[in-house]
Design a protein around this motif. Structure first.
Motif, PDB file in Angstrom:
ATOM      1  N   THR A 180       5.913  39.828  28.311  1.00 22.12           N
ATOM      2  CA  THR A 180       6.220  39.261  26.995  1.00 22.12           C
ATOM      3  C   THR A 180       6.988  37.957  27.154  1.00 22.12           C
ATOM      4  O   THR A 180       6.683  36.961  26.482  1.00 22.12           O
ATOM      5  CB  THR A 180       7.026  40.260  26.142  1.00 22.12           C
ATOM      6  N   GLN A 181       7.960  37.933  28.041  1.00 15.13           N
ATOM      7  CA  GLN A 181       8.720  36.708  28.283  1.00 15.13           C
ATOM      8  C   GLN A 181       7.809  35.593  28.787  1.00 15.13           C
ATOM      9  O   GLN A 181       7.957  34.437  28.379  1.00 15.13           O
ATOM     10  CB  GLN A 181       9.854  36.977  29.286  1.00 15.13           C
ATOM     11  N   GLU A 187       4.988  30.563  27.679  1.00 11.45           N
ATOM     12  CA  GLU A 187       3.718  29.841  27.640  1.00 11.45           C
ATOM     13  C   GLU A 187       3.518  29.202  26.262  1.00 11.45           C
ATOM     14  O   GLU A 187       3.115  28.042  26.154  1.00 11.45           O
ATOM     15  CB  GLU A 187       2.559  30.799  27.953  1.00 11.45           C
ATOM     16  N   PHE A 188       3.847  29.954  25.204  1.00  9.81           N
ATOM     17  CA  PHE A 188       3.718  29.393  23.852  1.00  9.81           C
ATOM     18  C   PHE A 188       4.687  28.227  23.664  1.00  9.81           C
ATOM     19  O   PHE A 188       4.286  27.151  23.207  1.00  9.81           O
ATOM     20  CB  PHE A 188       3.965  30.457  22.777  1.00  9.81           C
ATOM     21  N   LEU A 189       5.955  28.419  24.005  1.00 11.72           N
ATOM     22  CA  LEU A 189       6.945  27.357  23.800  1.00 11.72           C
ATOM     23  C   LEU A 189       6.632  26.124  24.637  1.00 11.72           C
ATOM     24  O   LEU A 189       6.829  24.998  24.184  1.00 11.72           O
ATOM     25  CB  LEU A 189       8.353  27.879  24.072  1.00 11.72           C
ATOM     26  N   LEU A 228       6.341  25.843  11.663  1.00 11.90           N
ATOM     27  CA  LEU A 228       6.433  27.187  11.113  1.00 11.90           C
ATOM     28  C   LEU A 228       5.703  28.116  12.074  1.00 11.90           C
ATOM     29  O   LEU A 228       4.579  27.824  12.493  1.00 11.90           O
ATOM     30  CB  LEU A 228       5.754  27.193   9.740  1.00 11.90           C
ATOM     31  N   ILE A 229       6.350  29.223  12.450  1.00 10.89           N
ATOM     32  CA  ILE A 229       5.750  30.192  13.374  1.00 10.89           C
ATOM     33  C   ILE A 229       5.724  31.553  12.690  1.00 10.89           C
ATOM     34  O   ILE A 229       6.772  32.083  12.317  1.00 10.89           O
ATOM     35  CB  ILE A 229       6.547  30.279  14.691  1.00 10.89           C
ATOM     36  N   VAL A 230       4.516  32.099  12.511  1.00 10.81           N
ATOM     37  CA  VAL A 230       4.359  33.401  11.877  1.00 10.81           C
ATOM     38  C   VAL A 230       3.950  34.398  12.949  1.00 10.81           C
ATOM     39  O   VAL A 230       2.910  34.238  13.591  1.00 10.81           O
ATOM     40  CB  VAL A 230       3.316  33.364  10.739  1.00 10.81           C
ATOM     41  N   CYS A 231       4.806  35.404  13.148  1.00  7.14           N
ATOM     42  CA  CYS A 231       4.527  36.368  14.204  1.00  7.14           C
ATOM     43  C   CYS A 231       4.994  37.759  13.788  1.00  7.14           C
ATOM     44  O   CYS A 231       4.865  38.130  12.629  1.00  7.14           O
ATOM     45  CB  CYS A 231       5.125  35.908  15.534  1.00  7.14           C
ATOM     46  N   HIS A 232       5.591  38.504  14.702  1.00  6.91           N
ATOM     47  CA  HIS A 232       5.872  39.924  14.500  1.00  6.91           C
ATOM     48  C   HIS A 232       7.309  40.259  14.879  1.00  6.91           C
ATOM     49  O   HIS A 232       7.910  39.595  15.721  1.00  6.91           O
ATOM     50  CB  HIS A 232       4.892  40.750  15.325  1.00  6.91           C
ATOM     51  N   LYS A 282      15.417  34.584  21.547  1.00 12.10           N
ATOM     52  CA  LYS A 282      16.282  34.478  22.737  1.00 12.10           C
ATOM     53  C   LYS A 282      15.866  33.279  23.588  1.00 12.10           C
ATOM     54  O   LYS A 282      16.709  32.523  24.066  1.00 12.10           O
ATOM     55  CB  LYS A 282      16.203  35.755  23.575  1.00 12.10           C
ATOM     56  N   GLU A 283      14.563  33.101  23.760  1.00 17.57           N
ATOM     57  CA  GLU A 283      14.086  31.980  24.571  1.00 17.57           C
ATOM     58  C   GLU A 283      14.322  30.644  23.864  1.00 17.57           C
ATOM     59  O   GLU A 283      14.660  29.655  24.507  1.00 17.57           O
ATOM     60  CB  GLU A 283      12.609  32.159  24.925  1.00 17.57           C
TER      61      GLU A 283
END
Length: 177
Positions: free
Chosen positions: A119-120, A125-127, A139-143, A152-153
């Motif tokens: 997950t980290q 990778e996304f950031l 805007l970031i839509v997630c869970h 945290k990241e």
């Protein structure tokens, strides 16, 4: 740069109190494909330039409701998968499956298809993929569970904002860099 984190709208799905491991697996699949219940959303005074969304339907539907523009869908923002920690036909409380699955994720047990390190890696990778967006408001839509690792990241990368332990559905949480 402003970053808005949004947990998808509430999922319109009934949860049985007791489930076997097979029931729980089926519940996860049905939950992932269920519709959402929209709520009144406050977008704030910020002009959002881009919207990134998990590619799961509940996040996409939320994104389409709150953002009028191109939505960039990515599997990198998906919820952390959850699975039963063992197989049984005995009906166990639903909450047991949820809590034990998250503990198994944290302790990197083989029962889970993704562990904490995975997950980290996905969050990073996304950031890394949006690091050139520093002049945009994103805007970031997630869970919900995924958002804990994401925020945290973000903070470790110098982004400021409130720490949210249990994000509410359909609520904007603002971060700044």
């Amino acid at each position: 740069m402003n970053i808005g984190l949004v947990r998808h709208f509430k999922v319109n799905f009934y949860t049985k109190m007791f489930m076997s491991s097979a029931d729980f697996k089926q519940w996860v699949k049905q939950y992932d494909n269920s519709d959402v219940i929209e709520n009144k959303f406050k977008i704030g005074d910020i002009k959002w330039d881009k919207c990134f969304s998990s590619d799961l339907s509940r996040a996409i539907k939320t994104s389409q409701s709150i953002f009028k523009g191109e939505i960039i869908k990515t599997k990198l923002l998906r919820e952390v998968p959850i699975a039963p920690i063992f197989n049984t036909n005995i009906k166990i409380p639903y909450i047991f499956w949820c809590i034990s699955g998250r503990f198994a994720w944290f302790f990197q047990c083989k029962s889970q298809t993704e562990n904490k390190k995975d997950t980290q890696k996905r969050v990073n990778e996304f950031l890394d993929s949006i690091k050139d967006e520093s002049s945009n408001n994103i805007l970031i839509v997630c869970h919900g569970f995924f958002m804990n690792t994401l925020q945290k990241e973000l903070k470790s990368r110098g982004v400021t904002g409130r720490t949210i332990r249990t994000p509410k559905n359909g609520t904007l949480y603002l971060y700044k860099k």
